[in-house]
Design a protein around this motif. Structure first.
Motif, PDB file in Angstrom:
ATOM      1  N   ASP A 162      61.051 -37.117  -5.919  1.00  9.96           N
ATOM      2  CA  ASP A 162      62.075 -36.073  -5.913  1.00  9.96           C
ATOM      3  C   ASP A 162      63.431 -36.563  -5.420  1.00  9.96           C
ATOM      4  OD1 ASP A 162      61.622 -36.441  -3.229  1.00  9.96           O
ATOM      5  OD2 ASP A 162      60.912 -34.400  -2.835  1.00  9.96           O
ATOM      6  N   LYS A 178      56.440 -39.839 -10.504  1.00 11.06           N
ATOM      7  CA  LYS A 178      57.666 -39.088 -10.244  1.00 11.06           C
ATOM      8  C   LYS A 178      57.885 -38.869  -8.742  1.00 11.06           C
ATOM      9  CE  LYS A 178      59.303 -38.138 -14.414  1.00 11.06           C
ATOM     10  NZ  LYS A 178      60.695 -38.461 -14.816  1.00 11.06           N
ATOM     11  N   ASP A 188      59.806 -43.307 -10.452  1.00 11.71           N
ATOM     12  CA  ASP A 188      61.153 -42.841 -10.769  1.00 11.71           C
ATOM     13  C   ASP A 188      61.504 -41.767  -9.737  1.00 11.71           C
ATOM     14  OD1 ASP A 188      63.536 -42.576 -12.523  1.00 11.71           O
ATOM     15  OD2 ASP A 188      62.752 -40.541 -12.746  1.00 11.71           O
ATOM     16  N   ALA A 208      63.574 -42.795 -16.565  1.00 13.66           N
ATOM     17  CA  ALA A 208      62.160 -42.643 -16.916  1.00 13.66           C
ATOM     18  C   ALA A 208      61.973 -42.530 -18.423  1.00 13.66           C
ATOM     19  CB  ALA A 208      61.569 -41.425 -16.214  1.00 13.66           C
TER      20      ALA A 208
END
Length: 299
Positions: free
Chosen positions: A67, A65, A43, A51
């Motif tokens: 950014d 994850k 994500d 997410a």
């Protein structure tokens, strides 16, 4: 009985509903043999609760994850690196806007088994997709246009049997362990475009073969449509700024890739004349800019 293990690799930035639909199609595959599917989803800085929605609907998905700076190549590379740690039998690149047909995975695996029986133990198998409305081909395997245009690729329409191709679009691709052991991960020099083409071309150099599976495995709309508003005249300065961004600049029949990333690709795969092939695509930007400027002066 042995159970094969497959890691599906996805990356997303928003597009929550598309991502959920993609996962629903993936988890409802009609499998003929023993196969476990683990999903690695990056994500990449979504702001639409993608997410959270995935975690609620599919808690088995491994969510990584980002950014917001990874884009397709960076996100898929992160998922790939994490999955490689568990040494799967197969890895599946899957765009989150691709909707697989119910038999897609079985079809890809059967195609690979057929190729392996023919001695192709390091075969990458691309699944072709079509537009959900028009049924026109959108992504899959691609072929070099000619020996004089080594960086220009045309989509190969799937036939009734597996076909060799020069490289691949990353929308739906089955990669066996034997290929990953030789080629490894995606190239970190690329951000969004060209990483999939580069992977396929590198794989060929290292003794792997690339194939297009028969027929279509699902639907995926073409992200860039020639003739769209993005084709309109653009100022040279604005165009240069856009081709410095990860998604480049759409013009007419192609997307101009980020300038320095395209240089790496051309240098690596364009042969002795790579500087010429590197610069050819940008002539259109200059031409559009000059024509646009002349038209404005004439008004």
């Amino acid at each position: 009985m042995n159970c094969d293990r497959l890691a599906a690799l996805l990356t997303c930035h928003n597009r929550k509903l598309l991502t959920l639909a993609c996962l629903q199609a993936l988890f409802h595959q009609e499998l003929k043999g023993k196969l476990t599917i683990d999903v690695y989803l990056v994500d990449d800085g979504s702001t639409d609760d993608t997410a959270e929605a995935v975690a609620q609907s599919y808690p088995q998905v491994k969510i990584l994850k980002g950014d917001g700076s990874l884009f397709w190549n960076g996100g898929t590379r992160l998922a790939f690196a994490e999955a490689i740690k568990d040494d799967y039998d197969y890895y599946l690149w899957l765009n989150n806007d691709t909707l697989l047909y119910p038999n897609a995975l079985s079809h890809l695996l059967e195609t690979f088994d057929h190729l392996r029986d023919q001695g192709e133990h390091r075969a990458i198998v691309a699944g072709s997709t079509c537009d959900p409305q028009t049924k026109a081909p959108t992504y899959g395997g691609v072929m070099r246009r000619s020996r004089w245009r080594p960086l220009k690729f045309d989509l190969l329409e799937p036939g009734e049997s597996p076909q060799r191709c020069d490289t691949i679009n990353g929308n739906c691709v089955l990669i066996p362990r034997a290929v990953v052991q030789v080629v490894g991960n995606l190239e970190p020099a690329f951000t969004h475009y060209a990483g999939d083409w580069d992977y396929g071309l590198r794989a060929q150099r290292q003794g792997c073969t690339l194939w297009v599976a028969p027929g279509y495995v699902g639907t995926c709309s073409q992200n860039y449509k020639p003739g769209s508003e993005a084709d309109e005249s653009v100022a040279l300065g604005e165009g240069l700024k856009k081709i410095g961004q990860p998604k480049g600049l759409p013009v007419k029949e192609q997307v101009l890739h980020p300038f320095w990333e395209w240089k790496i690709f051309a240098q690596r795969h364009g042969g002795l004349l790579w500087p010429l092939y590197w610069l050819i695509p940008y002539r259109r930007l200059l031409g559009i800019s000059l024509i646009g400027g002349s038209e404005k002066k004439a008004e």
